[in-house]
Design a protein around this motif. Structure first.
Motif, mmCIF file in Angstrom:
data_model
loop_
_atom_site.group_PDB
_atom_site.id
_atom_site.type_symbol
_atom_site.label_atom_id
_atom_site.label_comp_id
_atom_site.label_asym_id
_atom_site.label_seq_id
_atom_site.Cartn_x
_atom_site.Cartn_y
_atom_site.Cartn_z
ATOM 1 N N THR A 1 -42.393 13.430 -4.457
ATOM 2 C CA THR A 1 -42.109 13.807 -3.074
ATOM 3 C C THR A 1 -40.611 13.990 -2.927
ATOM 4 N N TRP A 2 -40.223 15.151 -2.389
ATOM 5 C CA TRP A 2 -38.820 15.465 -2.136
ATOM 6 C C TRP A 2 -38.582 15.462 -0.635
ATOM 7 N N SER A 3 -37.559 14.755 -0.169
ATOM 8 C CA SER A 3 -37.164 14.761 1.234
ATOM 9 C C SER A 3 -35.892 15.583 1.357
ATOM 10 N N LEU A 4 -35.898 16.499 2.326
ATOM 11 C CA LEU A 4 -34.782 17.429 2.511
ATOM 12 C C LEU A 4 -34.342 17.388 3.967
ATOM 13 N N GLU A 5 -33.086 17.782 4.214
ATOM 14 C CA GLU A 5 -32.547 17.698 5.571
ATOM 15 C C GLU A 5 -31.529 18.782 5.854
ATOM 16 N N GLN A 6 -31.305 18.971 7.160
ATOM 17 C CA GLN A 6 -30.169 19.723 7.686
ATOM 18 C C GLN A 6 -29.486 18.798 8.684
ATOM 19 N N ASN A 7 -28.156 18.854 8.717
ATOM 20 C CA ASN A 7 -27.400 17.988 9.618
ATOM 21 C C ASN A 7 -26.615 18.756 10.670
ATOM 22 N N SER A 8 -26.832 20.063 10.722
ATOM 23 C CA SER A 8 -26.168 20.907 11.713
ATOM 24 C C SER A 8 -26.979 22.191 11.856
ATOM 25 N N PRO A 9 -27.031 22.753 13.071
ATOM 26 C CA PRO A 9 -27.701 24.050 13.221
ATOM 27 C C PRO A 9 -27.084 25.121 12.319
ATOM 28 N N ALA A 10 -25.810 24.956 11.955
ATOM 29 C CA ALA A 10 -25.140 25.926 11.083
ATOM 30 C C ALA A 10 -25.690 25.883 9.658
ATOM 31 N N LEU B 1 -28.798 26.148 8.882
ATOM 32 C CA LEU B 1 -29.960 27.036 8.809
ATOM 33 C C LEU B 1 -29.567 28.417 8.281
ATOM 34 N N LEU B 2 -30.257 28.828 7.230
ATOM 35 C CA LEU B 2 -30.079 30.157 6.647
ATOM 36 C C LEU B 2 -31.366 30.935 6.898
ATOM 37 N N LEU C 1 -41.376 32.037 9.456
ATOM 38 C CA LEU C 1 -41.932 30.948 10.267
ATOM 39 C C LEU C 1 -41.098 29.685 10.112
ATOM 40 N N LEU C 2 -40.695 29.355 8.895
ATOM 41 C CA LEU C 2 -39.864 28.167 8.684
ATOM 42 C C LEU C 2 -38.522 28.317 9.385
ATOM 43 N N SER C 3 -37.912 29.490 9.314
ATOM 44 C CA SER C 3 -36.641 29.733 10.003
ATOM 45 C C SER C 3 -36.799 29.534 11.502
ATOM 46 N N ARG D 1 -40.748 24.032 -1.950
ATOM 47 C CA ARG D 1 -39.402 23.448 -1.993
ATOM 48 C C ARG D 1 -38.330 24.530 -2.037
ATOM 49 N N ALA D 2 -38.546 25.577 -2.814
ATOM 50 C CA ALA D 2 -37.558 26.659 -2.895
ATOM 51 C C ALA D 2 -37.368 27.334 -1.536
ATOM 52 N N ASN D 3 -38.438 27.502 -0.770
ATOM 53 C CA ASN D 3 -38.330 28.087 0.565
ATOM 54 C C ASN D 3 -37.465 27.193 1.453
ATOM 55 N N TYR D 4 -37.693 25.885 1.409
ATOM 56 C CA TYR D 4 -36.884 24.964 2.217
ATOM 57 C C TYR D 4 -35.405 25.055 1.820
ATOM 58 N N GLU D 5 -35.141 25.086 0.539
ATOM 59 C CA GLU D 5 -33.748 25.151 0.092
ATOM 60 C C GLU D 5 -33.098 26.492 0.450
ATOM 61 N N ARG D 6 -33.855 27.584 0.386
ATOM 62 C CA ARG D 6 -33.306 28.889 0.797
ATOM 63 C C ARG D 6 -33.007 28.915 2.294
ATOM 64 N N ARG D 7 -33.659 28.085 3.072
ATOM 65 C CA ARG D 7 -33.407 28.016 4.513
ATOM 66 C C ARG D 7 -32.268 27.061 4.837
ATOM 67 N N GLY D 8 -31.632 26.455 3.810
ATOM 68 C CA GLY D 8 -30.467 25.602 4.028
ATOM 69 C C GLY D 8 -30.751 24.111 4.035
ATOM 70 N N PHE D 9 -31.954 23.701 3.709
ATOM 71 C CA PHE D 9 -32.244 22.272 3.603
ATOM 72 C C PHE D 9 -31.705 21.753 2.270
ATOM 73 N N THR D 10 -31.161 20.531 2.292
ATOM 74 C CA THR D 10 -30.650 19.916 1.073
ATOM 75 C C THR D 10 -31.412 18.630 0.777
ATOM 76 N N LEU D 11 -31.569 18.364 -0.496
ATOM 77 C CA LEU D 11 -32.315 17.210 -0.971
ATOM 78 C C LEU D 11 -31.534 15.932 -0.700
ATOM 79 N N PHE D 12 -32.236 14.910 -0.144
ATOM 80 C CA PHE D 12 -31.578 13.615 0.011
ATOM 81 C C PHE D 12 -32.352 12.469 -0.621
ATOM 82 N N LYS D 13 -33.606 12.708 -1.034
ATOM 83 C CA LYS D 13 -34.360 11.634 -1.677
ATOM 84 C C LYS D 13 -35.491 12.228 -2.502
ATOM 85 N N THR D 14 -35.741 11.621 -3.666
ATOM 86 C CA THR D 14 -36.860 11.986 -4.532
ATOM 87 C C THR D 14 -37.608 10.710 -4.882
ATOM 88 N N GLU D 15 -38.924 10.748 -4.732
ATOM 89 C CA GLU D 15 -39.764 9.601 -5.078
ATOM 90 C C GLU D 15 -40.935 10.087 -5.917
#
Length: 191
Positions: free
Chosen positions: A8-17, A19-20, A121-123, A158-172
Motif C-alpha cells: 500500500t502506497w500513501s500519497l499526498e499534496q500539500n498545496s493546490p499548486a 496539482l498537475l 476525473l482525478l484532476s 499509482r502512476a496516474n496519482y504521481e502524474r497529477r502531482g501526488f508524492t509518496l509519503f508512506k509504503t507498507e
C-alpha cells in the motif's frame, strides 16, 4: 485460505499548486457531476462496479443505514464522471478534520479504463478536494489532500496519482487473504 503480500502506497499534496491537471477528453462526451443527494444505492453501485475486479470488499457488507450515515457527513462528496449519460467512474472525498481531505475512493468502471477519462476525473476530484470548504463553510480550508493505492489496484493507478502531482509519503507491505474478485454482482466475472 493463504495470505499474499500487498503493498500500500500513501500519497499526498500539500498545496493546490501541487496539482498537475490532465487534459480533459476531447469533445463534450464526458461530464463530471456531483451527486448532491446522498444515495446509499447509487454509492454502493459505484463502489461495487468500480471495485469489483480489483478486490474492493471493505464496504460490501455495509448496511443501508451505514451508507446513509457516512454519506450525510459534512465534507463527504461523490463526483461522478458520465460518458454520454452513462456512469463511467467516480471520486469520493472525505473531510478528515483539521483541513485534511482524503480521496477515499477513485476509479473507473472496467469498460471506461484506458480512454483518458481517469486522469481528467482525478484532476477534477483533486481540485474539488482543495476547494471543499467553499461548499462546506463549517469546515476549515483544505491544507492537505491524500490518498492510498495498493498493488491490487489497476496497474496504472499509482502512476496516474504521481502524474497529477501526488508524492509518496508512506509504503507498507502486509499479508492479506488471497481472495477472488467479487465482481459488481455474483457471477459477473464467472469464467
Amino acid at each position: 485460505m493463504s495470505n499474499v503480500p500487498v503493498t500500500t502506497w500513501s500519497l499526498e499534496q500539500n498545496s493546490p499548486a501541487d496539482l498537475l491537471p490532465a487534459a480533459a477528453p476531447e469533445g463534450d462526451a464526458v461530464r463530471i457531476v456531483r451527486a448532491e443527494v446522498p444515495s446509499p444505492e447509487f454509492s454502493r453501485f459505484l463502489y461495487a462496479s468500480v471495485g469489483g475486479d480489483i478486490r474492493w470488499t471493505d464496504r460490501l457488507g455495509w448496511s443501508h443505514a451505514r451508507w446513509r450515515e457516512y454519506l450525510e457527513r459534512p465534507g463527504v462528496e461523490t463526483w461522478v464522471a458520465y460518458e454520454h449519460g452513462t456512469p463511467a467512474g467516480y471520486v469520493e472525498l472525505d473531510a478528515m478534520g483539521d483541513g485534511v481531505v482524503e480521496i477515499a475512493y477513485f476509479g473507473l468502471l472496467p469498460a471506461f479504463r484506458g480512454r483518458g477519462i481517469g486522469g481528467h476525473l482525478l484532476s477534477y476530484g483533486t481540485a474539488r478536494a482543495w476547494d471543499l470548504a467553499v461548499r462546506w463553510p463549517e469546515l476549515p480550508p483544505t491544507k492537505r489532500v491524500w490518498l492510498h493505492t495498493c498493488s491490487w489496484d489497476g496497474e496504472f493507478a499509482r502512476a496516474n496519482y504521481e502524474r497529477r502531482g501526488f508524492t509518496l509519503f508512506k509504503t507498507e507491505v502486509e499479508p492479506r487473504p488471497a481472495a477472488t474478485t467479487p465482481g459488481p454482482w455474483p457471477g459477473a466475472f464467472a469464467e
